[in-house]
Design an enzyme around this catalytic site. Structure first.
Site, PDB file in Angstrom:
ATOM      1  CB  THR A   1      -0.954   0.133   1.196  1.00  0.00           C
ATOM      2  OG1 THR A   1      -1.263  -1.314   0.824  1.00  0.00           O
ATOM      3  CG2 THR A   1      -2.020   1.306   1.153  1.00  0.00           C
TER       4      THR A   1
ATOM      5  CB  THR B   1      -2.999  -0.911  -1.511  1.00  0.00           C
ATOM      6  OG1 THR B   1      -2.060  -1.985  -0.863  1.00  0.00           O
ATOM      7  CG2 THR B   1      -4.664  -1.654  -1.504  1.00  0.00           C
ATOM      8  CB  VAL B   2      -1.581  -4.623  -4.923  1.00  0.00           C
ATOM      9  CG1 VAL B   2      -1.637  -3.727  -6.638  1.00  0.00           C
ATOM     10  CG2 VAL B   2       0.311  -4.616  -4.998  1.00  0.00           C
TER      11      VAL B   2
ATOM     12  CD  GLU C   1      -6.839  -5.634  -2.217  1.00  0.00           C
ATOM     13  OE1 GLU C   1      -6.879  -5.765  -0.935  1.00  0.00           O
ATOM     14  OE2 GLU C   1      -5.755  -3.982  -2.368  1.00  0.00           O
TER      15      GLU C   1
ATOM     16  CG  ASP D   1      -7.951  -6.901   2.050  1.00  0.00           C
ATOM     17  OD1 ASP D   1      -7.116  -7.231   3.061  1.00  0.00           O
ATOM     18  OD2 ASP D   1      -7.728  -5.763   1.948  1.00  0.00           O
TER      19      ASP D   1
ATOM     20  CB  SER E   1      -7.546  -1.156   6.673  1.00  0.00           C
ATOM     21  OG  SER E   1      -8.481  -1.849   7.202  1.00  0.00           O
TER      22      SER E   1
END
Length: 576
Positions: A379, A397-398, A418, A421, A451
């Site tokens: 990120t 981000t990745v 991702e 997540d 986040s």
């Protein structure tokens, strides 16, 4: 009227007149303040990206053009942290209209990404599938965001703002130690994939600090994005290569879900903290809600009057309660009903505050002795204020280091991971030790909870943009940064603040080495806290500020990252 009342009435009129004169003086003073900053300030995690942002400004662009240029260069030179195979959140302030808007470019789940697809034969989470390779990747959002912001808010064509990124991808840039270290930690995964090997093992050896890393396929992909807009990525040549690359490695994406990806414009969250207006990220970010809860809980104390141990204690207890609610309630608002009215309510925060014992830790529902997993360099964040007063706070981000580790051949696009997540298996912690339930379960087209917390704070004197990377620790980094600004620190002092963190589960205070004094650690342990006080440093906070009192700009770039850059450049002859 009785004689006795006359002096009282006279005194009241005098007081009212004084108030009126004082208000008029304040209004005059406010009107006399500068309407525009004296130039532009940009803070990012890479000097090359900061320089690209200023190039856009010199070419006649605004903060939004600079954001496109900065974002794209970060996507090229920070593949460990972000890229056009990932996504992000862009918080924008349009000075002309006074409007704040949140551009949601979070990745989305492909149709194939059912919870069952991520379980092994024993019904446990298949961590390798969740974190590595094609099944870990969501449909990328960053390319769509660059097109959207350039066309709706910028002044310059993409061929101009993407030019620095295209040049760096084609001609290369010097590998820095963080890039080398990150590759070493992910080497086994990355070298599974032919497309990744073609980029990072082009000369037969892994990237080493000081070498030049070239990415010609990525340059071509960016050129198509600049020339054709969305269709340059989500349809046509690049889309076909992405789909084939994913399929060849056993994944399942469809042309329809790739072509149908859209960014979402959302209304930012707003609340007040001690005279500051806070404008921040709404769901599917969990950061803004958690930030609101934590700050509204902490309003009940004068933190400056508390000793170190008690200041950390109440801050940690606020973190604990916000992360508990994050776990249970938050998800993509397009798919689930998030109880925003309750979670953002000051009375709800007051109730949470009342549950905090001033001298004792509140045990979390599930107690673990493990420290929260660290995010290393994943990120990235940048912040911009331009000479018109436009502001940008962006986190992209990745996910993990180098994302999924997979580049579909011929694209140069390093795909994100991702999908981790999501709550792929309810109640099972992900790579950052946070877990979720049904609200964050994967469904086709759904955006995974994040986040990332790009934020603005402002009062009559100052306008500030702030944000950071750090996985679940992003939220608490931004929290501590806002508390630092409230205490009167400069942007650079805020970026350098020592960090500590708590996320409800595991039930432990994580702190950078030296962030807490030995006396504070001892006192916190006596209160019942478990403290890991010697963690490596984390995060990469970037922040910028316009001080209207002095009409000065300043920035702070995290000293933990030696290649970041915060710079101020004066405005041109237009005198804005």
């Amino acid at each position: 009227m009785t004689p006795a009342l006359r002096p009282v009435i006279r005194q009241a009129f005098t007081f009212c007149a004084t108030l009126t004169l004082f208000a008029a003086f304040q209004a005059t003073a406010a009107d006399a303040r500068p309407r525009h900053p004296p130039g532009t300030v940009i803070a990012s995690a890479q000097a090359l990206a900061t320089d690209a942002g200023f190039e856009a400004i010199r070419n006649g662009g605004n903060a939004f053009d600079a954001a496109v240029a900065t974002s794209a260069v970060l996507a090229v030179v920070e593949p460990i942290s972000s890229g056009i195979g990932g996504g992000g959140f862009f918080l924008l302030h349009d000075a002309k209209t006074g409007r704040d808007v949140f551009v949601d470019a979070r990745e989305t789940a492909p149709e194939s990404a059912t919870p069952e697809a991520y379980l092994d034969k024993q019904g446990e989470l298949d961590v390798d599938r969740a974190e590595n390779g094609p099944w870990s990747a969501g449909i990328p959002g960053l390319p769509a965001a660059l097109v959207h912001i350039a066309s709706k808010y910028g002044r310059l064509p993409l061929r101009t703002t993407l030019a620095p990124a295209i040049k760096l991808a084609r001609e290369g840039f010097e590998v820095y130690p963080r890039l080398e270290r990150g590759y070493g930690s992910r080497r086994e995964v990355m070298e599974r994939y032919a497309g990744t090997r073609a980029v990072f093992l082009a000369d037969g050896t892994p990237p080493k600090a000081g070498e030049i890393l070239k990415q010609p396929d990525l340059a071509h992909t960016l050129e198509l994005l600049a020339e054709k807009g969305r269709d340059g990525f989500y349809k046509g040549e690049v889309a076909e290569k992405l789909l084939k690359g994913v399929a060849d490695e056993g994944g399942k994406w469809t042309a329809a879900e790739l072509a149908s990806y859209q960014v979402r414009e959302r209304e930012p969250l707003r609340f007040k903290y001690r005279g500051w207006d806070v404008i921040t990220a709404p769901p599917p970010s969990s950061g803004g809600v958690a930030l609101a809860q934590m700050l509204q809980i902490l309003e009940g104390w004068d933190l400056a009057k508390l000793d170190e141990a008690h200041r950390v204690h109440v801050t940690v207890e606020a973190m604990r309660r916000a992360f508990r609610d994050r776990t249970i309630y938050l998800g993509d608002p397009d798919f689930v009903t998030v109880p925003m009215a309750r979670l953002m309510d000051r009375n709800y925060a007051a109730g949470l505050r009342a549950s905090i014992h001033p001298e004792k830790a509140t045990p979390s529902a599930l107690i673990s002795g493990k420290p929260a997993p660290l995010e290393d360099d994943e990120t990235t964040h940048f912040a911009i204020i331009d000479a018109d007063g436009n502001r940008v706070s962006t986190t992209q981000t990745v996910n993990l280091l180098y994302g999924s580790g997979m580049i579909p051949p011929g694209t140069g696009v390093l795909l994100n991971d991702e999908m981790d997540d999501f709550a792929l298996r309810p109640g099972t912690p992900n790579a950052f030790g946070v877990m979720g339930f049904e609200a964050n379960a994967p469904k086709a087209g759904k955006r995974m909870l994040s986040s990332m917390t790009p934020t603005f704070i402002e009062n009559a004197d100052k306008s500030i943009a702030i944000g950071a990377p750090g996985g679940s620790r992003i939220i608490t980094e931004v929290l501590l940064g806002i508390l630092g600004y409230d205490a009167g620190l400069t942007p650079q002092e805020v970026a350098a603040l020592p960090r500590f963190h708590h996320q409800w589960m595991p039930d432990v205070i994580s702190a950078e080495k030296g962030a807490l004094s030995p006396e504070a650690v001892k006192a916190l342990e006596a209160m019942g806290h478990t403290v890991n006080a010697a963690e490596p440093t984390w995060g990469n906070l970037q922040t910028v500020q316009w001080d209207r009192r002095t009409n000065t700009l300043s920035g702070g770039s995290d000293p933990r990252n030696p290649v970041g850059k915060a710079e101020v450049q004066p405005s041109d002859a237009k005198g804005k």
